[in-house]
Design a protein around this motif. Structure first.
Motif, mmCIF file in Angstrom:
data_model
loop_
_atom_site.group_PDB
_atom_site.id
_atom_site.type_symbol
_atom_site.label_atom_id
_atom_site.label_comp_id
_atom_site.label_asym_id
_atom_site.label_seq_id
_atom_site.Cartn_x
_atom_site.Cartn_y
_atom_site.Cartn_z
ATOM 1 N N THR B 201 30.702 31.382 31.718
ATOM 2 C CA THR B 201 30.470 32.528 32.586
ATOM 3 C C THR B 201 30.904 32.203 34.017
ATOM 4 O OG1 THR B 201 28.525 32.927 31.228
ATOM 5 C CG2 THR B 201 28.749 34.265 33.209
ATOM 6 N N TRP B 202 30.571 31.011 34.465
ATOM 7 C CA TRP B 202 30.926 30.598 35.826
ATOM 8 C C TRP B 202 32.439 30.626 36.021
ATOM 9 C CZ3 TRP B 202 27.727 28.946 39.907
ATOM 10 C CH2 TRP B 202 28.425 28.449 41.015
ATOM 11 N N ASN B 203 33.173 30.116 35.043
ATOM 12 C CA ASN B 203 34.621 29.969 35.195
ATOM 13 C C ASN B 203 35.397 31.226 34.856
ATOM 14 O OD1 ASN B 203 34.299 27.315 35.952
ATOM 15 N ND2 ASN B 203 34.638 26.488 33.897
ATOM 16 N N ASP B 204 34.740 32.214 34.228
ATOM 17 C CA ASP B 204 35.439 33.410 33.766
ATOM 18 C C ASP B 204 36.098 34.136 34.936
ATOM 19 O OD1 ASP B 204 36.403 35.189 31.993
ATOM 20 O OD2 ASP B 204 34.575 36.376 31.820
ATOM 21 N N PHE B 205 37.263 34.705 34.655
ATOM 22 C CA PHE B 205 37.999 35.341 35.749
ATOM 23 C C PHE B 205 38.412 36.782 35.458
ATOM 24 C CE2 PHE B 205 42.191 35.879 38.009
ATOM 25 C CZ PHE B 205 41.630 36.152 39.235
ATOM 26 N N LEU B 206 39.091 37.004 34.322
ATOM 27 C CA LEU B 206 39.700 38.316 34.093
ATOM 28 C C LEU B 206 38.660 39.442 34.046
ATOM 29 C CD1 LEU B 206 42.120 40.084 33.594
ATOM 30 C CD2 LEU B 206 42.185 39.307 31.227
ATOM 31 N N TRP B 207 37.584 39.237 33.298
ATOM 32 C CA TRP B 207 36.602 40.321 33.175
ATOM 33 C C TRP B 207 35.881 40.598 34.509
ATOM 34 C CZ3 TRP B 207 35.814 44.635 31.167
ATOM 35 C CH2 TRP B 207 34.562 45.248 31.199
ATOM 36 N N PRO B 208 35.397 39.564 35.218
ATOM 37 C CA PRO B 208 34.807 39.856 36.531
ATOM 38 C C PRO B 208 35.802 40.510 37.486
ATOM 39 C CG PRO B 208 34.273 37.619 35.865
ATOM 40 C CD PRO B 208 35.231 38.146 34.852
ATOM 41 N N LEU B 209 37.074 40.121 37.386
ATOM 42 C CA LEU B 209 38.096 40.722 38.244
ATOM 43 C C LEU B 209 38.203 42.214 37.981
ATOM 44 C CD1 LEU B 209 40.599 40.168 40.192
ATOM 45 C CD2 LEU B 209 41.950 40.005 38.113
#
Lengths: 328, 271
Positions: B201-209
């Motif tokens: 979750t910490w490293n996730d990028f595309l979905w939070p973006l």
């Protein structure tokens, strides 16, 4: 009917096997009969499963189905404000994809990345695993940690760091290469070097993960195979070729598939380091999908792209599994 | 033999240091004043030590808020998903019900579908629910995880039925058995999943973006990438931002290293 309330196999098996064998089809319909604690088992299973299955159904399966439907519509910014602007356009999105030069560019780039970074990653992982598995090595845990740290760090942050490492004038990569007599390279600015630069970073970031899996694979190879080979005077290369590689084949296929699936989804590295440039030479399918869907709101077209990506990954996985079966 | 040993160890040491060099440079540059990292030859030790980059990140650029967002959603997703996945994994392992294997196999085979396929409809769903740009947008798709359910089920299979049965004879209800007996027994796999989920979750990028649209709601990776657009010429500031993003996960990893490595092995067993 009372028998049916006892549904736990182990328990009844211990008590009386015959009770279970005597179950009649009619008895199966009375599972919810109230009574002793045991009768709560069936509802309890559903109670335990409901949150997970509901979440997966509503927020995974329905979106997959919806994406499939959307990919046959012209869902765009107008449809976003009112569904009356939504039209069914059959296969037009898919037809457009295959006529779009930018898609072919993104496809080419993505394959360049997968075919470039995949084998290099796996070879480096295997090499590192073999070194660390050597009996001569002390402080294995420490070296393993060194190689592994890039894996756990945040991709976006390391992409930011590498963007500066690749700086043509002040970057540490060109500085190190100068010792080998290499002239400065504009890694991210030169269309021919941008993708190799992304591949290098991806290999550095990921090889530690597969290394761990390979170490376990190496440790499961029986020692007597090597001892027998040694008695016959086999050198390093024959031992590697006829013992290590064949024994590691299942591990390699597994590593190959997970690496490939991950690499087909290339996004953050080019997004942060090159924005898909220069001259779209690092634009990946996922970035193309992202731009079409969330920047230009061509959601129908973007959903079709997502399915094309899915089919490519699916086909590539099947091919790898098939190759594995043929070599067995 | 000894020369071979020395050569081998020097090679490991040099390649190990080369692997860590980007981080060494990152940390060093993050403690430099503006412009001091843009020099040739590069410096691996700050010429004059300063924390000004960190100060401006926290005072001027509000990175504290992004740090909080990242911490909060990572802990939230980890807690909720561990609860939901462990119940489901336990049920798949220890209860017999109609369609159990069919459902489980369906879940496993659907893991081949890349998450990008679901992102568009998921975005639309959450948008109509008014949840885009909220923490729930990150939590909801992460609440249940097929791989997590799979890992817990595999682990729970090894729990002897007799433990469950004797608790049942003692009058424990289903939920009591799960919470008092099963959860403690699942602890090793739960620790492994905690670190996987937290870091994922910490490293996730595309979905939070996609799902977080306001810079106040950004997680660190999204904030960092948007900062990069404005500060491409400020390596010192960007390195400080990278340090802040990397250090928390690195600490979690270093503390729970063993469990993480074990998790990779468990994950690869299925292949």
């Amino acid at each position: 009917m009372a028998f049916e309330e006892i549904t736990s196999k182990k328990y009844t098996a211990g008590l009386n096997n015959k009770l279970m064998e005597n179950r009649t089809p009619e008895a199966k319909n009375t599972r919810k009969a109230p009574g002793r604690t045991f009768s709560f088992k069936l509802p309890a299973a559903y109670f335990f499963l409901a949150p997970a299955l509901l979440t997966i159904f509503v927020f995974f399966f329905i979106p997959v189905a919806a994406a499939f439907i959307i990919s046959f519509t012209d869902f765009d910014i107008y449809a976003l404000s009112s569904f009356s602007n939504l039209r069914f356009i059959a296969l037009k999105n898919y037809v457009r994809i295959f006529g779009e030069p930018l898609f072919w560019k993104a496809l080419e780039n993505t394959f360049y990345f997968v075919i470039g970074a995949g084998p290099i990653s796996i070879a480096v992982s295997l090499g590192a695993a073999m070194l660390l598995n050597s009996k001569l090595v002390r402080l294995k845990g420490l070296f393993r940690l060194f190689y592994f740290i890039p894996v756990v760090t945040t991709l976006v942050a390391v992409a930011v760091v590498w963007r500066f490492i690749y700086h043509p004038r002040f970057g540490i990569l060109n500085y190190l290469l100068a010792f080998l007599g290499v002239n400065p390279i504009d890694w991210l600015g030169d269309p021919n070097w941008a993708m190799p630069a992304i591949i290098l970073m991806a290999v550095w970031k990921n090889f530690g993960y597969n290394m761990i899996i390979f170490i376990a694979g190496l440790q499961s190879i029986p020692e007597y195979l090597y001892e027998a080979a040694m008695l016959e005077g086999a050198g390093w290369w024959p031992k590697f070729k006829s013992i290590t590689l064949p024994m590691l084949a299942p591990t390699t296929v597994f590593v190959g598939i997970i690496t490939m699936i991950g690499y087909f989804q290339l996004f953050a590295e080019p997004y942060v380091m090159t924005q898909g440039g220069p001259l779209n030479r690092t634009l990946s399918i996922v970035q193309y999908m992202y731009e079409e869907g969330f920047r230009w709101w061509n959601m129908g077209y973007s959903a079709a792209l997502a399915f094309v990506l899915f089919l490519i990954i699916f086909a590539a996985t099947l091919i790898q599994l098939k190759l594995q079966k043929e070599t067995e | 033999m000894t020369t071979k040993k020395i050569l081998l160890h020097s090679f490991l040491l040099i390649t190990g240091l080369l692997t860590l060099l980007p981080f060494i440079w990152m940390i060093s540059a993050s403690f430099m004043a503006d412009g001091h990292a843009s020099v040739y030859p590069p410096r691996f030790i700050p010429d004059s030590f300063t924390t000004m980059q960190y100060e401006s990140l926290f005072s001027r650029l509000n990175v504290a808020r992004n740090l909080f967002n990242s911490l909060f959603v990572s802990i939230l997703v980890t807690g909720v998903s561990l609860f939901i996945n462990s119940m489901a994994g336990y049920a798949f392992a220890k209860y017999r019900f109609r369609g159990r294997n069919k459902i489980f196999n369906l879940l496993l085979s659907s893991m081949i579908i890349p998450s990008q396929v679901t992102m568009l409809p998921l975005f639309l769903m959450l948008k109509y629910m008014g949840l885009i740009n909220t923490y729930l947008a990150i939590l909801i798709p992460g609440m249940a995880n097929i791989f997590g359910i799979f890992l817990i089920r595999q682990y729970a299979l090894s729990i002897p039925d007799s433990i469950i049965e004797s608790a049942r004879i003692d009058g424990a209800g289903d939920f009591q058995i799960y919470s008092r007996i099963i959860l403690p027994l699942l602890k090793p796999i739960l620790v492994t999943l905690t670190i996987f989920t937290f870091m994922g979750t910490w490293n996730d990028f595309l979905w939070p973006l996609i799902s977080l649209t306001d810079s106040n709601m950004y997680t660190l990776p999204v904030a960092l990438s948007s900062l990069m657009r404005e500060h491409a010429k400020d390596p010192e500031l960007m390195m400080a931002g990278s340090v802040i993003t990397i250090v928390p996960v690195l600490i979690v990893f270093l503390v729970l290293q063993k469990h993480y490595i074990k998790g990779i092995m468990l994950g690869s067993v299925k292949g």
